[in-house]
Design a protein around this motif. Structure first.
Motif, mmCIF file in Angstrom:
data_model
loop_
_atom_site.group_PDB
_atom_site.id
_atom_site.type_symbol
_atom_site.label_atom_id
_atom_site.label_comp_id
_atom_site.label_asym_id
_atom_site.label_seq_id
_atom_site.Cartn_x
_atom_site.Cartn_y
_atom_site.Cartn_z
ATOM 1 N N GLY A 10 -13.734 0.565 11.900
ATOM 2 C CA GLY A 10 -13.118 1.289 10.791
ATOM 3 C C GLY A 10 -11.692 0.858 10.530
ATOM 4 N N GLU A 11 -11.094 1.440 9.489
ATOM 5 C CA GLU A 11 -9.733 1.079 9.107
ATOM 6 C C GLU A 11 -8.729 1.393 10.216
ATOM 7 O OE1 GLU A 11 -8.620 2.791 5.410
ATOM 8 O OE2 GLU A 11 -10.167 1.742 4.252
ATOM 9 N N ASP A 12 -8.990 2.428 10.975
ATOM 10 C CA ASP A 12 -8.105 2.789 12.080
ATOM 11 C C ASP A 12 -8.604 2.177 13.382
ATOM 12 O OD1 ASP A 12 -5.903 4.044 13.224
ATOM 13 O OD2 ASP A 12 -7.020 5.879 13.682
ATOM 14 N N TRP A 13 -9.044 0.914 13.309
ATOM 15 C CA TRP A 13 -9.696 0.263 14.446
ATOM 16 C C TRP A 13 -8.791 0.179 15.668
ATOM 17 C CZ3 TRP A 13 -7.444 -4.203 16.336
ATOM 18 C CH2 TRP A 13 -6.539 -4.851 15.485
ATOM 19 N N SER A 29 0.829 -1.203 0.000
ATOM 20 C CA SER A 29 0.000 0.000 0.000
ATOM 21 C C SER A 29 0.865 1.255 0.000
ATOM 22 C CB SER A 29 -0.914 -0.001 1.228
ATOM 23 O OG SER A 29 -1.684 1.162 1.290
ATOM 24 N N HIS A 77 -12.669 -4.665 13.910
ATOM 25 C CA HIS A 77 -12.512 -4.054 12.587
ATOM 26 C C HIS A 77 -13.744 -3.254 12.174
ATOM 27 C CE1 HIS A 77 -9.339 -7.326 11.437
ATOM 28 N NE2 HIS A 77 -8.906 -6.468 12.337
ATOM 29 N N GLU A 78 -14.885 -3.538 12.802
ATOM 30 C CA GLU A 78 -16.108 -2.797 12.489
ATOM 31 C C GLU A 78 -16.000 -1.326 12.913
ATOM 32 O OE1 GLU A 78 -18.404 -3.850 10.689
ATOM 33 O OE2 GLU A 78 -18.684 -6.007 10.926
#
Length: 528
Positions: free
Chosen positions: A410-413, A239, A407-408
């Motif tokens: 968000g990406e910055d969990w 990434s 993870h729900e």
């Protein structure tokens, strides 16, 4: 400066073309002139003829093999909603690649068919899509095997042969169906690195090959061909970087396939169940009585469910694994002047296979035998291809903690999810088999539970003074309650008390209000 470039260029050209130079000398010339050659290549826009021809040959061979081996995979998937575990998220369609291997099987990535409900396969030059079944999935190593019963599909299809791990700078051709078009695509690249890498899909650390060819969405599952054999399976990119892709090497592929063939299903990759520290500091080595010629790693933490827990102790120094010496930085020799972490040796062992570990304990060397097995963490890292577990009583929703639940957020969990739950998920070890960390995920509001809504996202420790082992144990304790009041002890010394009879009546009312079909998940229903 111009004369220096010409000298370096001539030396480098000689290393490619002169038959009198040894391979070692050629390699030294190539390495010492690399930066100069980069300038030369930019200025003159061409590469040595021999290397150019080898790359073209690899490209041509890859194209010829791909036509009768590489397929496009169409997957319809439906992922569960971990915040509302009785529901699924919206159905989605994805595409990937795969290729035929021996035994009339198709090899692809696990993330191509994760949470699948329907899988179709189309071969090159054919408009027909054939129904495929997923025979085995290894989410840890991001590999899957598909089978197709329709005999018509196999007409003209040829299996690809697995090769070896390529050396640095060897050319490979990645074949697949990346985004941007519908037809087959072939891209060229060279191997730039071979080392254990984080597999994004399964969050595991296994050997991977880095190449300078882009791995785009749709390429996943396609072969990376070197010569006439498969060097690996394309599966992810880096990434934020351009033209850096990764392929799964043949040793990992063969370990996955042989494990499925021997056990009838995917078992997993072995682990010692250890957390180790490097011993690069001289004072640390002196403290543990390591002699000047000794190297190894320090055992910091041991998983209680591993066989190593019975054999090793904290502060042991692991000197070697199966006779291979471990360096102070935790690496072992790998091919010509390359090194790799010793975890790779562990992961390549078969389930229930023994390993000889030489250790230093209290200044004395010992050789011990450890049985290796796949070890599951207390908090599961992934939950693909299965529905989440839940249990609802009086509007209190109980679930086992999993990383997909976190993870729900968000990406910055890692920063946005509840800090204590996140820390436990990443660091806490199980104390017994089948143990789960059960939490109260949310409160479905009703008169029966008014005032308890702020206790969500806390761990449940006890039911009626009995410590719980897992979600099924909690359900059994709740439903076998024979007292007037039900007491739940949570972390932070919080307590929930309910009138048991009134709470049972309220449960059905709350389920109906929220259109929830059952008070528990299917896996708990099966245990009743």
């Amino acid at each position: 400066m111009g004369s220096f470039v010409r000298i370096a260029r001539n030396l480098l050209w000689s290393s490619f073309c002169s038959q009198s130079l040894s391979k070692n000398v050629s390699q030294q010339l190539f390495t010492s002139s690399a930066s100069v050659f980069k300038s030369y290549k930019f200025r003159y826009g061409r590469t040595p003829v021999r290397k150019h021809r080898e790359a073209n040959a690899t490209h041509t061979t890859a194209v010829e093999l791909a036509f009768n081996s590489v397929v496009k995979i169409f997957t319809v998937s439906c992922s569960p909603n971990y915040l509302l575990p009785w529901q699924n998220k919206s159905q989605r369609e994805t595409m990937g690649s795969g290729f035929v291997i021996l035994g009339r099987k198709i090899l692809t990535n696990a993330h191509v068919v994760a949470d699948h409900s329907f899988v179709l396969v189309r071969k090159h030059g054919c408009p027909t899509k054939y129904r495929a079944e997923v025979k085995a999935v290894g989410h840890e190593c991001d590999l899957a095997i598909l089978v197709i019963e329709n005999k018509e599909f196999w007409d003209g299809m040829n299996p690809l042969e697995l090769g070896d791990v390529p050396f640095l700078q060897e050319a490979v051709a990645v074949v697949g169906y990346p985004q941007g078009g519908d037809n087959i695509s072939v891209t060229k690249g060279v191997v730039s690195r071979v080392e254990p890498t984080q597999y994004v899909h399964g969050a595991s650390q296994l050997m991977a090959i880095q190449i300078d060819a882009a791995i785009n969405p749709g390429n996943s599952g396609g072969p990376a061909i070197m010569g006439s054999k498969v060097a690996g399976v394309a599966f992810q990119n880096l990434s934020g970087a351009e033209n850096i892709g990764y392929i799964i090497p043949v040793p990992v592929i063969e370990h996955f396939i042989s494990g499925v063939e021997e056990n009838g299903k995917y078992i997993g990759f072995c682990s010692l169940g250890l957390s180790c520290q490097t011993t690069e500091n001289v004072h640390l080595r002196n403290h543990f009585s390591m002699l000047p010629d000794m190297t190894g790693v320090l055992v910091s933490k041991i998983n209680p469910l591993s066989d190593a827990y019975k054999v090793l102790k904290k502060d042991d120094i692991i000197l070697s694994f199966d006779g291979v010496p471990i360096a102070n930085d935790g690496t072992v020799p790998f091919r010509n002047r390359e090194r790799i972490t010793f975890d790779h040796l562990v992961s390549m062992k078969k389930t229930n296979e023994k390993a000889l570990v030489r250790i230093l304990r209290d200044g004395q060397e010992q050789e011990l035998s450890i049985i290796l097995q796949p070890i599951q963490p207390l908090v599961p890292v992934h939950q693909f291809d299965k529905l989440p577990s839940y249990y609802i009583f009086a509007g209190l929703v109980f679930i086992p903690l999993t990383q997909p639940y976190l993870h729900e957020y968000g990406e910055d969990w890692y920063n946005t999810s509840p800090r204590r739950l996140c820390e436990r998920a990443l660091r806490e070890l199980p104390k017994k088999a089948n143990q789960q960390l059960v939490i109260l995920s949310q409160v479905l509001m009703d008169d029966i539970n008014a005032g308890y809504e702020r206790l969500a996202e806390l761990q449940v420790l006890k039911v009626n003074e009995t410590e719980i082992d897992n979600l099924e144990h909690l359900r059994q304790l709740v439903e076998s309650c024979n007292t007037e009041f039900l007491r739940l002890d949570l972390e932070d010394d919080r307590v929930i008390v309910l009138n048991y009879g009134t709470a049972k009546i309220a449960t059905s009312r709350i389920l109906k209000r929220h259109r929830i079909p059952s008070s528990m998940s299917v896996d708990l229903l099966d245990t009743e």
